[in-house]
Design a protein around this motif. Structure first.
Motif, short mmCIF file in Angstrom:
data_model
loop_
_atom_site.label_atom_id
_atom_site.label_comp_id
_atom_site.label_asym_id
_atom_site.label_seq_id
_atom_site.Cartn_x
_atom_site.Cartn_y
_atom_site.Cartn_z
N ALA A 603 0.85 -1.20 0.00
CA ALA A 603 0.00 0.00 0.00
C ALA A 603 0.87 1.24 0.00
N GLU A 604 1.93 1.21 0.85
CA GLU A 604 2.82 2.39 0.92
C GLU A 604 3.49 2.65 -0.43
N LEU A 605 4.00 1.54 -1.01
CA LEU A 605 4.68 1.67 -2.30
C LEU A 605 3.75 2.23 -3.36
N GLU A 606 2.55 1.74 -3.35
CA GLU A 606 1.60 2.21 -4.36
C GLU A 606 1.27 3.68 -4.17
N THR A 607 1.23 4.09 -2.92
CA THR A 607 0.98 5.52 -2.64
C THR A 607 2.15 6.36 -3.16
N SER A 608 3.38 5.91 -2.84
CA SER A 608 4.55 6.70 -3.27
C SER A 608 4.64 6.75 -4.79
N LYS A 609 4.24 5.64 -5.43
CA LYS A 609 4.26 5.60 -6.89
C LYS A 609 3.34 6.68 -7.46
N SER A 610 2.19 6.78 -6.96
CA SER A 610 1.25 7.77 -7.51
C SER A 610 1.73 9.19 -7.23
N GLU A 611 2.39 9.39 -6.05
CA GLU A 611 2.93 10.72 -5.71
C GLU A 611 3.99 11.14 -6.73
N LYS A 617 4.74 15.00 -13.47
CA LYS A 617 3.83 15.77 -14.32
C LYS A 617 4.00 17.26 -14.08
N ASN A 618 4.10 17.62 -12.82
CA ASN A 618 4.25 19.03 -12.41
C ASN A 618 5.54 19.62 -12.99
N ILE A 619 6.60 18.84 -12.80
CA ILE A 619 7.91 19.34 -13.25
C ILE A 619 7.92 19.56 -14.75
N LEU A 620 7.40 18.59 -15.47
CA LEU A 620 7.33 18.71 -16.92
C LEU A 620 6.56 19.95 -17.33
N LYS A 621 5.49 20.15 -16.65
CA LYS A 621 4.67 21.35 -16.93
C LYS A 621 5.47 22.62 -16.72
N GLN A 622 6.17 22.67 -15.55
CA GLN A 622 6.95 23.89 -15.21
C GLN A 622 8.07 24.12 -16.23
N LEU A 623 8.74 22.97 -16.63
CA LEU A 623 9.82 23.09 -17.61
C LEU A 623 9.29 23.66 -18.92
N GLN A 624 8.21 23.18 -19.34
CA GLN A 624 7.56 23.63 -20.56
C GLN A 624 7.32 25.13 -20.52
N SER A 625 6.72 25.54 -19.39
CA SER A 625 6.38 26.98 -19.30
C SER A 625 7.65 27.83 -19.24
N LYS A 676 17.71 26.02 -15.67
CA LYS A 676 18.74 25.07 -15.25
C LYS A 676 18.26 24.27 -14.03
N ALA A 677 17.70 25.03 -13.07
CA ALA A 677 17.21 24.37 -11.84
C ALA A 677 16.15 23.33 -12.17
N LEU A 678 15.29 23.75 -13.12
CA LEU A 678 14.20 22.82 -13.47
C LEU A 678 14.75 21.57 -14.16
N GLN A 679 15.77 21.80 -14.97
CA GLN A 679 16.35 20.64 -15.65
C GLN A 679 16.99 19.68 -14.64
N ALA A 680 17.62 20.29 -13.63
CA ALA A 680 18.22 19.44 -12.58
C ALA A 680 17.13 18.62 -11.87
N TYR A 681 16.05 19.31 -11.66
CA TYR A 681 14.90 18.64 -10.99
C TYR A 681 14.35 17.52 -11.86
N GLU A 682 14.34 17.82 -13.16
CA GLU A 682 13.83 16.83 -14.11
C GLU A 682 14.70 15.57 -14.10
N ASN A 683 15.99 15.84 -14.02
CA ASN A 683 16.92 14.70 -13.98
C ASN A 683 16.63 13.83 -12.74
N LYS A 684 16.44 14.57 -11.64
CA LYS A 684 16.14 13.84 -10.40
C LYS A 684 14.90 12.96 -10.58
#
Ligand code: ATP
Length: 912
Positions: A603-611, A617-625, A676-684
């Motif tokens: 259950a925990e793993l499944e929760t973390s997966k969805s998080e 999704k958020n990061i990709l959105k921010q990078l795009q903008s 740059k920061a966003l790209q680093a985040y994306e890598n993470k």
């Protein structure tokens, strides 16, 4: 009933219905009533006959109407009356008399007993008599009613109508006519039925009652409610007298509600209750002795002074009173011994003869007698004066010849006149019938009315018709007789059918009540079923957790405490079974914990997966903008710079253009840093995604593991259930064994007890017989000494031998007869005692077995396990068989007690 002279004590027997407790304990009815023959049958064939018998269904009104109504009317003619309720405790005496608080109501209800009904009738009759006198133009009678209510508690007379308790001041007084009165007891004057009922209610409230095993509200005292009626009225016309005298009449009505005879063992009375019981029984024993002496009609001393009760009832038993004894009995087969006692008591009472006379005030009686005498003398004087009577030569009074002849002729004339009148009437009737017959049936011309003549032919015709009519008349008359007889037969049949119907309805009612009980128990079973289902659900849940282990260990402890069975093997097997089951339960608990842990992880793993997915999704959105924003700023910068370049063509870059460029450069730098920061985040995020992939694989693995574990768990659970069944089976066998052992034990105990009691009784019997023998020997020795040796006549040798021989034989015979009688009586007494004790034991055993049956039925209703149910059904069948056996034993004992009673009349006993 209100006739002057002797009047025997009337006895009515009332059988009350079975009460709730008796029905629950499956008591059977052992008394049946044959109303037409005034008989009551106990057991199979022990019959008693009484003046009135009332069965279970009989109501209060019927008893009052048949037995008491006339006694109340008799009060107005100066006749004393007594109604005495006798019977064992709880047999319905208070209910019949109506002294129970709940039945003293102002209005008559079906529950209202004798006393309130008598009070109503008394005042109603008073009004009727006043009205009747008014109608006849006579002076109205005057009435004065007083009531007194006392109880006899532990041989003490207590006034129930006063708050002062002063028993020393109360005395029993007997006047010269033998009438008994109480001195020092309050007599309350009452003006109407309501006031009287209130007084009765107040007294009943003060009465001593208590609770015993046999009756919730048991009267612990004998209660006597007395109504005194004083009357002043115009006397009847006597002879030729034209004047009416005033006569004074006094009468009293005793309503006696005796305390119930009781066996202390059965009532379970201890302490004060037991003391009361002993006093009650002593009083009743004295009453029994008085009844015995009066009922035997042998004369002799009547022991009225043996107790206050007998002294108070002296004028009701053998004195001046019309007395009714209502013997109340219980129909239950468990009460047979007491019922038999009551019926014997009542049987003797019906032989008592009372001397009844109207209680007229002496002076008024003497005056009216003298007046009557004067009238008679005056009439005689007139006879002499008119020559109707004269004295003969011997001075004897005779009627003159002329007068005698006159008298004869007059009587003859009167007879003839009467005959003529009768014949005339008959003639007239026949004539008119003839006319009707002729006209309707035979079509004969009408008869001449009033002697009219219509010729000879007509006359012949009429004579013929007359004969036919007479014949017809005879036929009709015989038919009428026949149909009357048939009618009587029909009525008897209807009555019998009605009674049968009533009986059927009672039986149906009882059966219905039985159904109700079954329904109730069904409802209970249903409720219990629900509870059992809940219990089972809980049990299954518990099986999955640790609680099972705990419960089972408690359960096994409980069973271990229950009785001891010396079967080592079975206990060893049980222990092994318990251990195996406990081990499995522990495994199951571990397994359950492992499964829960793994499930939690998944259950925990499944929760973390969805998080993670959301974050990506958020990061990709921010990078795009951010890309868009950079491109936008760059395009803006290029556009502005182009415009400047066009404006300053050929010249060097202006300061403004430089400034703008700088500003744009700064903006771009900022955006680039952001990007740059966003790209680093994306890598993470990408790294995390890789991790996520790994986790997914792990989840699938874990899920498979959980599946395996669950399969294991199910298997384990099945094993536990199987083990549990084994344990249950072992337990049931153990219980069966214990039950068998207990039954066997009980049988042995009963046998030992009965042998012990038999031994004791034999011992007592032997002792008593020896004592009686000794006493009889002493008596005989005394008599021989008193008579002295037989002196032979000197000159009659012939006579001497047979005389001596005869006296010797007579003495021996007498002795052996006495011996035989005494022994037989003692034997029967002992046997009776044994039978009654055995009956008590069986009744008690019936109670116990019924209790056990209801417990097993409860267990059966709760149990869902088929094995347990099978065992319980076996147990139930066994117990029901035992119940049937006990019932048959009780029936047999009842018959034996009755048979013993048929063979011999016992002295009256109140308690054993
Ligand atoms: N004929 C009857 N019909 C209906 N109920 C009755 C009848 N006889 C008695 N009962 C009921 O039986 C119970 C016992 O009756 P009751 O108190 O009159 O007995 P008792 O003979 O006066 O007893 P005790 O001698 O102990 O005072 C009461 O609840 C009463 O209502």
């Amino acid at each position: 009933m209100s006739a002057q002279g002797s009047s025997s004590v009337k006895v009515a027997v009332r059988v009350r219905p079975l009460n709730a407790r008796e029905r629950l304990e499956q008591n059977r009815i052992c008394a049946s009533v044959h109303s037409e023959d005034h008989e009551i049958a106990l057991g199979v064939d022990r019959l008693f006959t009484f003046d009135h018998v009332f069965d279970l269904a009989c109501n209060q009104f019927s008893i009052y109407d048949h037995c008491v109504k006339d006694l109340v009317s008799g009060l107005f003619d100066g006749f004393n009356a007594t109604v005495l309720a006798y019977g064992q405790t709880g047999s319905g005496k208070t209910y019949t008399m109506g002294t129970a608080l709940d039945t003293v109501s102002n209005d008559l209800t079906p529950e209202t007993g004798v006393i309130p009904r008598a009070i109503k009738q008394l005042f109603e009759e008073m009004l009727l008599r006043v009205e009747a006198s008014k109608d006849k133009g006579l002076p109205e009678p005057k009435f004065n009613v007083l009531v007194q209510f006392v109880e006899l508690y532990n041989e003490e007379i207590i006034d129930l109508l006063t708050q002062e308790k002063n028993p020393q001041g109360i005395r029993i007084h007997e006047d010269t006519t033998g009438s008994i009165a109480l001195k020092g007891v309050s007599q309350v004057s009452v003006a109407g039925p309501l006031e009287t009922l209130n007084t009765l209610r107040q007294g009943a409230l003060n009465r001593t009652t208590g609770s015993t095993n046999m009756n919730q509200v048991s009267s612990r005292s004998h209660a006597i409610f007395t109504v005194f009626l004083k009357q002043e009225r115009a006397s009847e016309l006597n002879g030729e007298s034209e004047t009416r005298e005033v006569e004074f009449l006094n009468a009293k009505f005793h309503f006696v509600d005796l305390a119930g005879s009781e066996r202390l063992k059965r009532t379970g009375a201890v302490g004060d209750r037991a003391k009361e019981g002993i006093a009650i029984n002593c009083g009743l024993l004295s009453l029994g002795n008085v009844i015995s002496v009066l009922g035997s009609n042998r004369g002799g001393h009547v022991p009225y002074r043996d107790s206050k009760l007998t002294r108070l009832l002296q004028d009701s038993l053998g004195g001046n009173s019309q007395t009714l004894m209502v013997a109340c009995i219980s129909p239950s087969d468990g009460d047979l011994a007491e019922t038999l006692n009551t019926l014997r008591y009542a049987n003797r009472a019906k032989n008592i003869t009372n001397k009844v006379s109207a209680n007229q005030d002496k002076s008024s009686k003497i005056i009216s007698e003298l007046r009557q005498r004067i009238l008679e003398l005056e009439a005689k004087l007139t006879d002499y004066e008119s020559g109707k009577k004269q004295f003969d030569v011997d001075g004897v009074e005779v009627n003159t010849l002329q007068y005698q002849e006159n008298m004869l002729l007059t009587s003859e004339r009167n007879q003839l006149a009467m005959r003529v009148r009768t014949l005339e009437a008959a003639n007239e009737a026949l004539r008119s019938r003839l006319v009707t017959q002729q006209m309707s049936s035979y079509n004969i011309p009408s008869l001449p009315v009033n002697g009219e003549v219509n010729g000879e032919a007509n006359e012949e015709e009429h004579t013929k018709a007359f004969q036919t009519v007479i014949e017809q008349l005879e036929r009709v008359r015989s038919q009428l007789f026949e149909s009357e007889a048939r009618c009587d037969k029909f009525e008897a049949e209807v009555k019998r059918l009605k009674e049968q119907k009533e009986m059927n309805s009672i039986i149906a009612k009882m059966a219905f009540e039985g159904d109700v009980d079954t329904d109730q128990s069904n409802a209970m079973i249903e409720t219990l079923d629900k509870a059992a289902i809940a219990e089972c659900t809980r049990y299954i849940l518990d099986l999955e957790g640790k609680s099972l282990t705990r419960n089972d260990s408690i359960e096994s402890d409980d069973y271990a405490d229950e009785g001891t069975v010396d079967d080592d093997d079975s206990s060893h097997n049980d222990d092994t079974l318990y251990e195996a089951r406990d081990a499995m339960c522990e495994d199951l608990v571990d397994l359950h914990a492992a499964i829960s842990h793994k499930e939690r992880l998944i259950a925990e793993l499944e929760t973390s997966k969805s998080e993670l997915i959301n974050m990506n999704k958020n990061i990709l959105k921010q990078l795009q903008s951010s890309h868009e924003r950079i491109e936008k700023v760059q395009a803006e910068r290029d556009r502005v710079l182009q415009n400047f370049e066009k404006a300053e063509k050929g010249g060097s870059e202006s300061a403004v253009a430089k400034k703008i460029r700088k500003e744009f450069e700064q903006k771009l730098n900022k955006l680039r840093a952001e990007q740059k920061a966003l790209q680093a985040y994306e890598n993470k995020c990408k790294t995390l995604e890789r991790q996520k992939q790994k986790d997914l694989e792990q989840i699938t693995k874990m899920k498979n593991e959980v599946k395996d574990l669950q399969t294991q768990k199910v298997k384990l659970q099945q094993n536990i259930v199987a083990e549990n069944k084994k344990v249950q089976k072992a337990l049931n066998e153990k219980r069966k064994f214990e039950a068998k052992a207990a039954t066997q034990n009980r049988k042995y105990e009963n046998k030992i007890r009965s042998l012990e009691s038999h031994g004791n009784q034999l011992e007592t019997f032997t002792k008593r017989t020896a004592e009686i023998m000794k006493q009889l020997k002493r008596e005989l020795a005394k008599q021989t000494v008193r008579r002295g040796p037989a002196t032979p006549r000197p000159n009659s040798v012939k006579n001497r031998v047979p005389l001596a021989g005869k006296s010797k034989i007579t003495g021996a015979e007498m002795w052996s007869n006495i011996e035989k009688n005494v022994t037989a009586m003692i034997n029967k007494g002992v046997l009776n005692l044994q039978l009654v004790e055995e009956l008590d034991r069986q009744v008690e055993a019936r109670k116990v077995i019924l209790n056990e049956i209801s417990q097993v039925e409860d267990m059966f209703a709760k149990s869902r396990d088929q094995n347990v149910r099978d065992v319980l059904i076996d147990e139930l069948t066994g117990k029901k068989e035992k119940l049937t056996y006990i019932q048959s034993q009780i029936h047999q004992l009842n018959s034996q007690i009755c048979d013993l009673d048929t063979n011999q009349e016992y002295p009256i006993t109140v308690c054993h």
